[in-house]
Design a protein around this motif. Structure first.
Motif, PDB file in Angstrom:
ATOM      1  N   ASP A 131       1.052  -1.552   0.000  1.00  0.00           N
ATOM      2  CA  ASP A 131      -0.321   0.425   0.110  1.00  0.00           C
ATOM      3  C   ASP A 131       1.396   1.209   0.128  1.00  0.00           C
ATOM      4  N   GLY A 132       2.096   1.000   0.388  1.00  0.00           N
ATOM      5  CA  GLY A 132       2.763   2.327  -0.532  1.00  0.00           C
ATOM      6  C   GLY A 132       2.814   2.797   1.263  1.00  0.00           C
ATOM      7  N   LYS A 133       2.554   2.453   2.687  1.00  0.00           N
ATOM      8  CA  LYS A 133       2.639   3.111   3.250  1.00  0.00           C
ATOM      9  C   LYS A 133       3.184   2.550   4.686  1.00  0.00           C
ATOM     10  N   LYS A 134       2.740   1.035   4.513  1.00  0.00           N
ATOM     11  CA  LYS A 134       3.658   0.196   5.540  1.00  0.00           C
ATOM     12  C   LYS A 134       4.833  -0.712   5.276  1.00  0.00           C
ATOM     13  N   ILE A 135       5.235  -1.272   5.922  1.00  0.00           N
ATOM     14  CA  ILE A 135       6.293  -2.447   5.359  1.00  0.00           C
ATOM     15  C   ILE A 135       5.366  -3.495   5.035  1.00  0.00           C
ATOM     16  N   SER A 136       5.307  -4.759   4.442  1.00  0.00           N
ATOM     17  CA  SER A 136       4.408  -6.236   3.574  1.00  0.00           C
ATOM     18  C   SER A 136       4.896  -6.830   3.673  1.00  0.00           C
ATOM     19  N   ALA A 137       6.820  -7.519   3.758  1.00  0.00           N
ATOM     20  CA  ALA A 137       7.222  -8.357   3.406  1.00  0.00           C
ATOM     21  C   ALA A 137       9.423  -7.078   3.371  1.00  0.00           C
ATOM     22  N   LEU A 138       9.830  -8.707   4.246  1.00  0.00           N
ATOM     23  CA  LEU A 138      11.366  -7.915   3.523  1.00  0.00           C
ATOM     24  C   LEU A 138      12.046  -8.680   2.825  1.00  0.00           C
ATOM     25  N   LEU A 139      12.435  -8.668   1.554  1.00  0.00           N
ATOM     26  CA  LEU A 139      12.621  -9.091   0.487  1.00  0.00           C
ATOM     27  C   LEU A 139      14.334  -9.652   0.253  1.00  0.00           C
ATOM     28  N   ASN A 140      14.257 -11.566   0.420  1.00  0.00           N
ATOM     29  CA  ASN A 140      16.054 -10.821   0.232  1.00  0.00           C
ATOM     30  C   ASN A 140      16.691 -10.507  -1.294  1.00  0.00           C
ATOM     31  N   ARG A 141      17.622  -9.845  -0.272  1.00  0.00           N
ATOM     32  CA  ARG A 141      17.976  -9.091  -1.789  1.00  0.00           C
ATOM     33  C   ARG A 141      19.581  -9.619  -2.774  1.00  0.00           C
ATOM     34  N   SER A 142      19.935 -10.877  -1.762  1.00  0.00           N
ATOM     35  CA  SER A 142      20.662 -11.427  -2.509  1.00  0.00           C
ATOM     36  C   SER A 142      20.549 -11.902  -4.208  1.00  0.00           C
ATOM     37  N   GLU A 143      18.628 -12.313  -4.145  1.00  0.00           N
ATOM     38  CA  GLU A 143      17.865 -12.491  -5.378  1.00  0.00           C
ATOM     39  C   GLU A 143      17.799 -11.362  -5.774  1.00  0.00           C
ATOM     40  N   ILE A 144      17.743 -10.579  -5.525  1.00  0.00           N
ATOM     41  CA  ILE A 144      17.253  -9.022  -6.153  1.00  0.00           C
ATOM     42  C   ILE A 144      18.510  -8.440  -7.408  1.00  0.00           C
ATOM     43  N   TYR A 145      18.243  -7.520  -8.352  1.00  0.00           N
ATOM     44  CA  TYR A 145      19.469  -7.190  -8.786  1.00  0.00           C
ATOM     45  C   TYR A 145      19.194  -5.679  -9.577  1.00  0.00           C
ATOM     46  N   ALA A 146      19.436  -5.227  -9.707  1.00  0.00           N
ATOM     47  CA  ALA A 146      18.971  -3.951 -11.282  1.00  0.00           C
ATOM     48  C   ALA A 146      19.282  -3.991 -11.965  1.00  0.00           C
ATOM     49  N   GLY A 147      18.455  -3.484 -12.825  1.00  0.00           N
ATOM     50  CA  GLY A 147      18.926  -4.212 -14.216  1.00  0.00           C
ATOM     51  C   GLY A 147      19.419  -2.995 -14.789  1.00  0.00           C
ATOM     52  N   GLN A 148      20.145  -2.701 -16.145  1.00  0.00           N
ATOM     53  CA  GLN A 148      20.797  -1.366 -16.349  1.00  0.00           C
ATOM     54  C   GLN A 148      21.146  -1.390 -18.191  1.00  0.00           C
ATOM     55  N   ALA A 149      21.123  -0.180 -19.663  1.00  0.00           N
ATOM     56  CA  ALA A 149      21.257  -0.482 -20.293  1.00  0.00           C
ATOM     57  C   ALA A 149      22.800  -0.815 -20.327  1.00  0.00           C
ATOM     58  N   PRO A 150      23.387  -1.113 -21.059  1.00  0.00           N
ATOM     59  CA  PRO A 150      22.882  -1.823 -22.372  1.00  0.00           C
ATOM     60  C   PRO A 150      22.127  -3.277 -22.366  1.00  0.00           C
ATOM     61  N   GLU A 151      21.232  -3.554 -23.147  1.00  0.00           N
ATOM     62  CA  GLU A 151      20.925  -4.741 -23.360  1.00  0.00           C
ATOM     63  C   GLU A 151      21.079  -5.211 -24.698  1.00  0.00           C
ATOM     64  N   MET A 152      21.043  -6.641 -24.297  1.00  0.00           N
ATOM     65  CA  MET A 152      21.077  -7.274 -25.844  1.00  0.00           C
ATOM     66  C   MET A 152      19.925  -8.470 -26.289  1.00  0.00           C
ATOM     67  N   PHE A 153      19.564  -9.033 -27.393  1.00  0.00           N
ATOM     68  CA  PHE A 153      19.391  -9.207 -27.629  1.00  0.00           C
ATOM     69  C   PHE A 153      18.836 -10.459 -29.280  1.00  0.00           C
ATOM     70  N   GLN A 154      18.715 -11.382 -29.435  1.00  0.00           N
ATOM     71  CA  GLN A 154      19.216 -11.436 -30.931  1.00  0.00           C
ATOM     72  C   GLN A 154      17.276 -11.136 -31.468  1.00  0.00           C
ATOM     73  N   LEU A 155      18.194 -10.278 -32.686  1.00  0.00           N
ATOM     74  CA  LEU A 155      16.622  -9.360 -33.286  1.00  0.00           C
ATOM     75  C   LEU A 155      15.351 -10.398 -33.356  1.00  0.00           C
ATOM     76  N   GLY A 156      15.323 -11.645 -34.132  1.00  0.00           N
ATOM     77  CA  GLY A 156      14.223 -12.076 -34.612  1.00  0.00           C
ATOM     78  C   GLY A 156      13.082 -12.022 -33.264  1.00  0.00           C
ATOM     79  N   SER A 157      14.146 -13.441 -31.865  1.00  0.00           N
ATOM     80  CA  SER A 157      12.990 -13.685 -31.287  1.00  0.00           C
ATOM     81  C   SER A 157      12.858 -12.683 -30.514  1.00  0.00           C
ATOM     82  N   TYR A 158      13.152 -11.242 -30.404  1.00  0.00           N
ATOM     83  CA  TYR A 158      12.500 -10.001 -29.286  1.00  0.00           C
ATOM     84  C   TYR A 158      11.733  -9.137 -30.257  1.00  0.00           C
TER      85      TYR A 158
END
Length: 240
Positions: free
Chosen positions: A147-174
């Motif tokens: 709800d953006g007001k109180k903590i609902s859960a503590l997440l395991n930061r070892s399993e969480i990552y922040a994505g960055q650019a650049p990203e690269m993909f095979q053209l057709g499938s993407y």
């Protein structure tokens, strides 16, 4: 082939300038030119496609000519209604001269500190996979709130990552992964890798680069200026 797709279609002026941030000049050069230089000089990138508003395309061509970076430039694509639709427009144009088995390297014009190593790592990491995403580990404790007001859960930061650019993909499938989101779901996409994940594509992670930050705020812009100034001062100091 590996084709770089530079996203420069944004028109926002949140930094307080009367032009989009990617065209602000820093040390006598527009921010976009730093990414173009890095991508043009890398010997494993074969072509460059740029998403840009038509009003800026002539100016970009002038910059390309002035910097001698026209060799790999293949053309412009029109911006879409959001970032992912801009990417889709770029993919459609790239498929006019590339094969579906080729790869597309997606980068933001407002990330001017792209290194040769990060480009090389993306290209190497994508081999044998549908795509690759540079990530940064979470350093802080991470919480969830429903709800953006109180903590609902503590997440395991070892399993969480922040994505960055650049990203690269095979053209057709993407390209197909993006088309499956039309006409409505594509408006809800926030990150370039999301369509690939939703389509079940094989996307691997590689280490990101904290220095490859996106210029979003005035503080980011000043940080970039300082980095360039420090490089100039260091070079001058070594030459004395």
């Amino acid at each position: 082939m590996t084709i770089a797709l530079i996203l420069s279609g944004g028109t926002g002026t949140r930094l307080g300038f009367d032009i989009p941030k990617q065209y602000i000049e820093v040390n006598g050069r527009p921010i976009i030119s730093y990414s173009i230089e890095s991508l043009s000089s890398h010997n494993e990138l074969d072509a460059i496609q740029i998403v840009a508003d038509p009003v800026w395309q002539g100016q970009i061509q002038d910059w390309l000519a002035e910097e001698g970076e026209c060799g790999k430039f293949r053309g412009f694509s029109s911006p879409g209604g959001n970032r992912q639709l801009s990417i889709l427009n770029g993919l459609k144009d790239i498929r006019e001269y590339a094969k579906d088995s080729d790869y597309v390297f997606i980068h933001d014009a407002a990330r001017p500190l792209l290194t040769e190593k990060q480009i090389t790592d993306c290209i190497a990491g994508a081999f044998g996979h549908d795509g690759v995403l540079p990530v940064l580990p979470m350093k802080d404790t991470v919480y969830s709130s429903t709800d953006g007001k109180k903590i609902s859960a503590l997440l395991n930061r070892s399993e969480i990552y922040a994505g960055q650019a650049p990203e690269m993909f095979q053209l057709g499938s993407y390209y197909e992964a993006n088309c499956r989101l039309l006409p409505d779901k594509i408006w809800q996409i926030n990150g370039s890798t999301e369509p690939a994940i939703l389509a079940g594509l094989d996307v691997v992670m590689i280490p990101g680069d904290e220095g490859n930050f996106k210029i979003t705020t005035k503080e980011d812009l000043e940080r970039f200026r300082k980095i360039l100034d420090d490089k100039v001062n260091f070079k001058m100091g070594r030459q004395r």
